[in-house]
Design an enzyme around this catalytic site. Structure first.
Site, PDB file in Angstrom:
ATOM      1  N   ILE A  42      12.387  34.544 -10.673  1.00 13.97           N
ATOM      2  CA  ILE A  42      11.418  35.622 -10.567  1.00 13.97           C
ATOM      3  C   ILE A  42      10.361  35.444  -9.071  1.00 13.97           C
ATOM      4  O   ILE A  42      11.034  34.231  -9.280  1.00 13.97           O
ATOM      5  CB  ILE A  42      10.455  35.006 -11.612  1.00 13.97           C
ATOM      6  CG1 ILE A  42      10.860  34.854 -13.133  1.00 13.97           C
ATOM      7  CG2 ILE A  42       9.283  35.740 -11.695  1.00 13.97           C
ATOM      8  CD1 ILE A  42      11.446  35.618 -13.602  1.00 13.97           C
ATOM      9  N   LYS A  43      10.490  36.507  -8.894  1.00 12.46           N
ATOM     10  CA  LYS A  43      10.306  36.868  -7.192  1.00 12.46           C
ATOM     11  C   LYS A  43       7.982  37.231  -8.113  1.00 12.46           C
ATOM     12  O   LYS A  43       7.649  37.564  -8.366  1.00 12.46           O
ATOM     13  CB  LYS A  43      10.762  38.250  -6.605  1.00 12.46           C
ATOM     14  CG  LYS A  43      10.330  37.993  -4.835  1.00 12.46           C
ATOM     15  CD  LYS A  43      10.809  39.595  -4.738  1.00 12.46           C
ATOM     16  CE  LYS A  43      10.201  39.970  -3.966  1.00 12.46           C
ATOM     17  NZ  LYS A  43      11.193  41.134  -2.466  1.00 12.46           N
ATOM     18  N   ILE A  44       7.526  36.007  -6.690  1.00 11.59           N
ATOM     19  CA  ILE A  44       6.084  35.672  -7.000  1.00 11.59           C
ATOM     20  C   ILE A  44       5.614  35.842  -6.025  1.00 11.59           C
ATOM     21  O   ILE A  44       6.090  35.043  -4.508  1.00 11.59           O
ATOM     22  CB  ILE A  44       6.171  34.381  -7.959  1.00 11.59           C
ATOM     23  CG1 ILE A  44       6.800  34.529  -9.624  1.00 11.59           C
ATOM     24  CG2 ILE A  44       4.696  34.026  -8.174  1.00 11.59           C
ATOM     25  CD1 ILE A  44       6.721  33.584  -9.803  1.00 11.59           C
TER      26      ILE A  44
END
Length: 297
Positions: free
Chosen positions: A130-132
Site C-alpha cells: 500500500i503506497k502511502i
C-alpha cells in the site's frame, strides 16, 4: 556492458509505469503505480479493450469514487494491477488517494478496501504494497497495517525525520524523492543523492530492516550513484536510456554531506504538501475521465 545491466547487478529495479505493454516480459523486480501513471496509460489507449469491457460490466455502479464504499475507481485500479502483477517478480505498490493522506482512519479503511478487492480476485497479497504519503498519519497507519501483515511503501520522503520514523516503525520500504530534493537545494554535490546516501548510512549504521527505494530522478548520474539502495524506481524513459548507453568507469561519485538538510532554503514540508497536492490533482483528472467514459457508453 549497458548501464542497465550494470545497475541491475548492483540493486533491484522497480518500474514507474502502469503500461502493461511496456512492462511485459522485462522481468522488473517491482512496480510502482499512482493515478498519474494510470491516467497516462489510459490516455495512451493501452487499456482500451480492458477498460471498455470493465466499464460495460460495471457502469451501473453509481459510486465512482469514495473513501469508504467500494467504488468503480477502486475496482478499476485493482483490475489494472491484476494485469500487471504476473510480469513483476516481487511487489507492486498501489497508492491510496492523496486526499486522505492526513487522515489516519481513512488510510486504514482504504488500505483494507484495496486488500479486500485484491484478495477477492485472487491476487497474491504478498506481492501488494500500500503506497502511502509519509505524513505523520500515514506513517502511523502504515505501522498499524504492518501489525496486521499488510506492508506499505511510504512515499514522498524528503527529510531524515520522516525516514527515521519509518525505520523505527519497521515500515517495509520508503521512497525518497531524489530529484525534488535536488531541485530545492543547491550545493557543490548533488543534494538529492547526498540525502538518500545519508538515509542509507542511517539505515546501515542502525541495522534497520526498512528497504530504501530511490525515486524521482533528474539524470543518469543520480541513478548510478544510488545503486547502494535496496531498489531504484525508474520511468520507461530512463529505462530506455540505460539500455542504450554503454557503461563507463568515469562515473561521477557524489560525496555524503550529512548537514545538507540544514540549508535555509530547504522546506521538506512544502515538498511533501506539494507532492500530495499534485497526486490529488491527477487522481481527480482520472476520476473525471472515468466519469466521462461512463456517460458516453
Amino acid at each position: 556492458m549497458k548501464f542497465f545491466d550494470f545497475i541491475k547487478n548492483k540493486t533491484k529495479i522497480s518500474i514507474d509505469s502502469a503500461d502493461i505493454n511496456f512492462i511485459k516480459n522485462k522481468l522488473f523486480n517491482a512496480a510502482t503505480t499512482n493515478p498519474s501513471l494510470i491516467l497516462k496509460s489510459i490516455l495512451s489507449k493501452v487499456y482500451n479493450k480492458l477498460l471498455y469491457a470493465f466499464l460495460l460490466k460495471n457502469f451501473k455502479k453509481k459510486i465512482i469514487d469514495s473513501d469508504y464504499n467500494i467504488s468503480l475507481y477502486d475496482k478499476l485500479l485493482v483490475n489494472i494491477i491484476a494485469n500487471i502483477i504476473p510480469y513483476i517478480e516481487e511487489k507492486i505498490s498501489i497508492e491510496i488517494p492523496a486526499r486522505i493522506s492526513f487522515n489516519y482512519n481513512k488510510i486504514i479503511f482504504y488500505s483494507y478496501k484495496i486488500i479486500y478487492l485484491c484478495e477477492k480476485i485472487g491476487i497474491n497479497l504478498k506481492k501488494i504494497l500500500i503506497k502511502i504519503p509519509a505524513t505523520n498519519s500515514g506513517i502511523k497507519a502504515a505501522k498499524q497495517l504492518k501489525n496486521n501483515n499488510i506492508n506499505s511503501n511510504l512515499t514522498l520522503i524528503f527529510n531524515l525525520t520522516q525516514a527515521k520514523k519509518c525505520f523505527d516503525s519497521g515500515i517495509y520500504i520508503i521512497s525518497p524523492f531524489v530529484g525534488r530534493v535536488s531541485d530545492s537545494i543547491y550545493c557543490k554535490y548533488d543534494s538529492g543523492v547526498n540525502f538518500v546516501k545519508n538515509l542509507v548510512n542511517l539505515k546501515n549504521n542502525n541495522n534497520y530492516s526498512t528497504k530504501i527505494m530511490a525515486a524521482s530522478f533528474r539524470n543518469i548520474n543520480q541513478i548510478i550513484n544510488l545503486t547502494c539502495c535496496d531498489f531504484i524506481t525508474i520511468s520507461p524513459i530512463y529505462y530506455n536510456k540505460l539500455k542504450n548507453i554503454n557503461y563507463k568507469n568515469s562515473v561521477l561519485n557524489y560525496k555524503s554531506n550529512i548537514d545538507f538538510c540544514n540549508n535555509e532554503n530547504y522546506n521538506s514540508i512544502k515538498l511533501l504538501n506539494n507532492g500530495i497536492k499534485q497526486f490529488d490533482i491527477d487522481h481527480n483528472r482520472l476520476i473525471k475521465l472515468i466519469s466521462n467514459l461512463i456517460n458516453n457508453l
